[in-house]
Design an enzyme around this catalytic site. Structure first.
Site, PDB file in Angstrom:
ATOM      1  N   SER A 227     137.101 -59.340 125.319  1.00  0.00           N
ATOM      2  CA  SER A 227     138.129 -58.983 126.290  1.00  0.00           C
ATOM      3  C   SER A 227     138.212 -57.467 126.428  1.00  0.00           C
ATOM      4  O   SER A 227     137.856 -56.712 125.520  1.00  0.00           O
ATOM      5  CB  SER A 227     139.490 -59.529 125.848  1.00  0.00           C
ATOM      6  OG  SER A 227     139.953 -58.825 124.710  1.00  0.00           O
ATOM      7  N   CYS A 282     132.029 -63.934 131.652  1.00  0.00           N
ATOM      8  CA  CYS A 282     132.504 -62.717 132.306  1.00  0.00           C
ATOM      9  C   CYS A 282     131.846 -62.490 133.658  1.00  0.00           C
ATOM     10  O   CYS A 282     132.168 -61.526 134.347  1.00  0.00           O
ATOM     11  CB  CYS A 282     132.291 -61.510 131.406  1.00  0.00           C
ATOM     12  SG  CYS A 282     130.561 -61.205 131.000  1.00  0.00           S
TER      13      CYS A 282
END
Length: 485
Positions: A227, A282
């Site tokens: 993240s 992602c």
């Protein structure tokens, strides 16, 4: 398939972490425990560093052509054990078999690139003045570490393992605590391929282990994938400790849909992008910006999305917490006035009622200021924002803080070029839902999707895992002398 306790891999041997604290590894398919591991301590990391330093000193003296011979053998072992490795990923991560198999195929491709490194490492040599020669060579850094996420237990580690070791470094892998089983098999196969002990090591743990890696003076470089919030922390902490760092963060990828797009190609690619790997990647499509009247294509997209079924063509998300978080985003968007066209909340799979599943979800009439359109949801959820012009769409894309990917679906080459030129993203696609570059092109985003320089894969990775040595020589005292010599 049953699994033993997950252990660290230190100097060619499996050893349990020395902490008394243990963690369970839960399969997201059915909520059952697969294995456990002991938390690691700084003493475990110190043991790895001692072994790695000794092994790396010997390894860097081996020529690059000889080093990559190990990876030719390793590639064959990946191919031979592909079915078993696929099943492991399926069990610990929850993705469907075809997606897990694709992960192994990508690991094989990454290994093939490492085998080709001698073709990219010719160095430079030039006579810069009469009788004066300058040359450059690449030298390994020493010990490098990679901290990797849960969503690709085998592929993402192979972004760095094979290149870093082939380039002469010793390597430390810190797997995600949610999916550390695959890395055990990576260690076994590398040892079987003939990699000397101490060059590939695994340390299992959670936040404390990451902090120890960031702080340890024996580690010269770190890569991180996860993240954005944690990527920033790792980048700041490790770089403050004077390490070379490349930290890849999250994303909010936009797809621009134009009315002239090929309906079948656009629909199938967009659905695959938003639902593949349960949206836990992602590079997944997260926000679809429909420019003008795209209703015919959107109708087809809804039909294609309805065909995706949890447990067969759609895997689970990683945990109960992830399921709850994703469903909360959907609920909030609904409360803010968005229209839920396809609702994946409260999904269960017969026989796996304790698994963590979210069905494909399409949300229409979202606005650019809604969280569902701004924040990384990391699930099989697509928010649809409608605009009138390409420039309006690009303004929304440019305003997002991330910068991994942006794609456009159109049959107009001029408009496609306009979008790719003006998108604020490191990886762009035209009629491709997941525009991941293939080797030797490197993977790397912009903005808050990447902290540090260079790319994590491809030719750009050579610069990250090595340092350059320049040598200037002069042997001819009779050569004329000027200001350059």
């Amino acid at each position: 398939m049953s699994f033993n306790e997950v252990k660290n891999f230190i100097n060619g041997e499996f050893k349990a972490g020395s902490s008394t604290k243990t963690h369970s590894i839960i399969s997201p398919l059915d909520g059952k425990e697969l294995s456990t591991f002991h938390e690691s301590t700084m003493e475990d990391l110190n043991e790895i560093i001692v072994a790695a330093q000794k092994a790396q000193k010997a390894w860097q003296k081996v020529t690059l052509k000889e080093r990559v011979q190990v990876f030719y053998k390793y590639k064959q072992l990946l191919e031979k054990n592909s079915d078993e490795l696929t099943e492991i990923i399926h069990r610990e991560n929850g993705k469907i078999h075809s997606e897990a198999k694709a992960e192994i195929d990508k690991a094989i491709e990454l290994t093939e690139f490492a085998c080709s490194l001698p073709q990219f490492m010719n160095g430079e040599n030039m006579e810069v003045s009469k009788g004066v020669f300058c040359s450059s060579t690449k030298v390994p850094l020493g010990i490098v570490a990679s901290i990797v996420p849960f969503n690709f237990p085998t592929m993402v580690p192979h972004w760095t393992i094979v290149n870093a070791i082939a380039l002469g470094n010793a390597f430390i892998l810190k797997p995600s605590e949610a999916v550390p089983i695959s890395s055990q098999y990576t260690a076994k196969l590398l040892k079987e391929a003939g990699l000397p002990d101490g060059l590939f090591n695994i340390i299992n743990g959670t936040q404390t282990t990451v902090e120890n890696i960031c702080d340890h003076p024996g580690i010269q470089a770190i890569t991180f994938v996860g993240s954005t919030k944690v990527a920033k922390i790792v980048y700041q902490r490790a770089s403050n400790n004077l390490k070379q760092v490349l930290a890849l963060g999250g994303a909010k990828n936009h797809i621009l849909l134009l009315p002239d797009a090929h309906p079948e190609m656009a629909s199938s690619n967009i659905v695959a992008s938003m639902s593949g790997c349960a949206g836990q990647r992602c590079m997944a499509a997260a926000t679809l910006i429909a420019v003008g009247n795209c209703d015919a294509i959107l109708d087809r997209l809804i039909t294609d999305a309805q065909k995706i079924q949890c447990g067969t063509t759609l895997g689970s998300v990683i945990s109960k917490a992830a399921k709850d978080r994703i469903e909360a985003y959907i609920t909030e968007a609904e409360q803010q006035g968005a229209k839920i066209i396809l609702d994946g909340r409260n999904t269960t799979v017969p026989g796996k009622e304790n698994g963590f599943y979210v069905g494909t979800t399409l949300i229409d009439n979202a606005t650019a200021d809604m969280k569902i359109a701004r924040e990384e949801v990391f699930g099989p959820v697509l928010a649809i924002v409608r605009v009138n012009t390409i420039d309006e769409a690009l303004a929304i894309e440019n305003a997002n803080p991330y910068g991994n990917a942006c794609s456009v679906f159109t049959q107009n080459g001029g408009l496609a070029n306009y979008v790719t030129e003006h998108a604020s993203a490191g990886m762009c696609g035209v009629n491709i839902g997941v525009p991941v570059p293939r080797e030797p092109f490197g993977f790397g985003g912009w903005n808050q999707s990447r902290f540090g320089s260079g790319d994590i894969t491809g030719k750009s990775a050579i610069g990250f895992f090595t340092k350059e040595k320049k040598t200037t020589t002069k042997w001819n005292p009779e050569a004329g002398t000027n200001w350059m010599s």
